[in-house]
Design a protein around this motif. Structure first.
Motif, PDB file in Angstrom:
ATOM      1  N   ARG A 262      -3.429  11.540   5.106  1.00 63.50           N
ATOM      2  CA  ARG A 262      -3.796  11.858   3.735  1.00 63.50           C
ATOM      3  C   ARG A 262      -4.961  10.996   3.307  1.00 63.50           C
ATOM      4  O   ARG A 262      -5.029   9.815   3.645  1.00 63.50           O
ATOM      5  N   TRP A 263      -5.865  11.601   2.527  1.00 64.22           N
ATOM      6  CA  TRP A 263      -7.064  10.923   2.046  1.00 64.22           C
ATOM      7  C   TRP A 263      -7.264  11.191   0.577  1.00 64.22           C
ATOM      8  O   TRP A 263      -6.847  12.219   0.053  1.00 64.22           O
ATOM      9  N   GLY A 264      -7.921  10.254  -0.090  1.00 62.75           N
ATOM     10  CA  GLY A 264      -8.357  10.485  -1.450  1.00 62.75           C
ATOM     11  C   GLY A 264      -9.601  11.336  -1.473  1.00 62.75           C
ATOM     12  O   GLY A 264     -10.077  11.836  -0.445  1.00 62.75           O
ATOM     13  N   ARG A 265     -10.161  11.498  -2.657  1.00 61.79           N
ATOM     14  CA  ARG A 265     -11.355  12.324  -2.812  1.00 61.79           C
ATOM     15  C   ARG A 265     -12.641  11.567  -2.559  1.00 61.79           C
ATOM     16  O   ARG A 265     -13.695  12.182  -2.411  1.00 61.79           O
ATOM     17  N   GLY A 266     -12.570  10.258  -2.500  1.00 63.38           N
ATOM     18  CA  GLY A 266     -13.704   9.467  -2.088  1.00 63.38           C
ATOM     19  C   GLY A 266     -14.528   8.903  -3.227  1.00 63.38           C
ATOM     20  O   GLY A 266     -14.454   9.351  -4.373  1.00 63.38           O
ATOM     21  N   THR A 267     -15.324   7.898  -2.884  1.00 68.28           N
ATOM     22  CA  THR A 267     -16.273   7.304  -3.809  1.00 68.28           C
ATOM     23  C   THR A 267     -17.586   7.082  -3.070  1.00 68.28           C
ATOM     24  O   THR A 267     -17.601   6.659  -1.920  1.00 68.28           O
ATOM     25  N   GLN A 268     -18.691   7.400  -3.727  1.00 67.45           N
ATOM     26  CA  GLN A 268     -20.005   7.351  -3.095  1.00 67.45           C
ATOM     27  C   GLN A 268     -20.555   5.936  -3.095  1.00 67.45           C
ATOM     28  O   GLN A 268     -20.591   5.270  -4.133  1.00 67.45           O
TER      29      GLN A 268
ATOM     30  N   SER B  54     -11.928  -0.094  -4.393  1.00 67.11           N
ATOM     31  CA  SER B  54     -10.492  -0.141  -4.633  1.00 67.11           C
ATOM     32  C   SER B  54      -9.895   1.241  -4.430  1.00 67.11           C
ATOM     33  O   SER B  54     -10.562   2.256  -4.629  1.00 67.11           O
ATOM     34  N   CYS B  55      -8.637   1.273  -4.039  1.00 67.60           N
ATOM     35  CA  CYS B  55      -7.882   2.508  -3.899  1.00 67.60           C
ATOM     36  C   CYS B  55      -6.531   2.304  -4.562  1.00 67.60           C
ATOM     37  O   CYS B  55      -5.732   1.487  -4.098  1.00 67.60           O
ATOM     38  N   GLN B  56      -6.297   3.025  -5.638  1.00 72.75           N
ATOM     39  CA  GLN B  56      -5.026   2.959  -6.339  1.00 72.75           C
ATOM     40  C   GLN B  56      -4.109   4.036  -5.783  1.00 72.75           C
ATOM     41  O   GLN B  56      -4.439   5.225  -5.847  1.00 72.75           O
ATOM     42  N   ALA B  57      -2.971   3.626  -5.246  1.00 67.72           N
ATOM     43  CA  ALA B  57      -2.045   4.543  -4.596  1.00 67.72           C
ATOM     44  C   ALA B  57      -0.816   4.768  -5.457  1.00 67.72           C
ATOM     45  O   ALA B  57      -0.356   3.873  -6.171  1.00 67.72           O
ATOM     46  N   SER B  58      -0.264   5.973  -5.381  1.00 66.03           N
ATOM     47  CA  SER B  58       0.958   6.293  -6.091  1.00 66.03           C
ATOM     48  C   SER B  58       1.663   7.447  -5.389  1.00 66.03           C
ATOM     49  O   SER B  58       1.079   8.136  -4.560  1.00 66.03           O
ATOM     50  N   GLY B  59       2.936   7.653  -5.725  1.00 63.73           N
ATOM     51  CA  GLY B  59       3.686   8.762  -5.171  1.00 63.73           C
ATOM     52  C   GLY B  59       4.390   8.467  -3.859  1.00 63.73           C
ATOM     53  O   GLY B  59       4.984   9.374  -3.267  1.00 63.73           O
ATOM     54  N   PHE B  60       4.339   7.230  -3.408  1.00 60.04           N
ATOM     55  CA  PHE B  60       5.019   6.832  -2.179  1.00 60.04           C
ATOM     56  C   PHE B  60       5.214   5.328  -2.192  1.00 60.04           C
ATOM     57  O   PHE B  60       4.597   4.623  -3.002  1.00 60.04           O
TER      58      PHE B  60
ATOM     59  N   GLN C 151       2.630  14.887  -3.823  1.00 58.28           N
ATOM     60  CA  GLN C 151       2.748  13.896  -4.881  1.00 58.28           C
ATOM     61  C   GLN C 151       2.030  12.592  -4.551  1.00 58.28           C
ATOM     62  O   GLN C 151       1.856  11.745  -5.437  1.00 58.28           O
ATOM     63  N   VAL C 152       1.633  12.442  -3.295  1.00 54.19           N
ATOM     64  CA  VAL C 152       0.850  11.269  -2.930  1.00 54.19           C
ATOM     65  C   VAL C 152      -0.506  11.358  -3.600  1.00 54.19           C
ATOM     66  O   VAL C 152      -1.173  12.392  -3.543  1.00 54.19           O
ATOM     67  N   GLN C 153      -0.917  10.272  -4.230  1.00 52.43           N
ATOM     68  CA  GLN C 153      -2.223  10.197  -4.854  1.00 52.43           C
ATOM     69  C   GLN C 153      -2.941   8.943  -4.395  1.00 52.43           C
ATOM     70  O   GLN C 153      -2.359   7.854  -4.381  1.00 52.43           O
TER      71      GLN C 153
END
Length: 126
Positions: A115-121, A21-27, A1-3
């Motif tokens: 845990r990691w996001g999917r990334g931004t180029q 920016s990194c928008q976090a949710s689920g924790f 559920q962590v995003q």
């Protein structure tokens, strides 16, 4: 559920600036140190910056010291990376990362994240 959802990447010339920016949710965002990793083309991922739960302590890899600034807004569950004086070598996919909760704190090390996001180029080119 962590995003973890990164944004703000793009194309810049050497010497330019970008803010990620990194928008976090689920924790509970404010309970965790956070970090930024990057993967240059053809290379492994590296931890380039980390920040403590309240933003009072930071870590920077030598290659970005003095140029990049990591920050966070716990009220907005958002992590930031301000990148100034960009260099061609900064070209990479940039990933937001959540601290791995263990007995000891290692958020200034690669092993401190789980845990990691999917990334931004980010592309720096003249």
């Amino acid at each position: 559920q962590v995003q973890l959802v990164e944004s703000g990447g793009g194309l810049q010339k050497p010497g330019g600036s970008l803010t990620l920016s990194c928008q976090a949710s689920g924790f509970k965002f404010s309970d965790y140190a956070m970090g930024w990793f990057r993967r240059p083309p053809g290379k492994d991922s590296d931890l380039i910056a980390g920040i403590s739960w309240n933003g009072d302590d930071t870590y920077y890899e030598d290659s970005v010291k003095g140029r990049f600034t990591i920050s966070r807004d716990n009220a907005k569950n958002t992590l930031y990376l301000q990148m100034n004086n960009l260099e061609i070598e900064d070209t990479a996919i940039y990933y937001c990362a959540q601290e791995r909760r263990t007995l000891d704190s290692n958020w200034w090390k690669r092993e401190g994240y789980g845990r990691w996001g999917r990334g931004t180029q980010v592309t720096v080119s003249s």
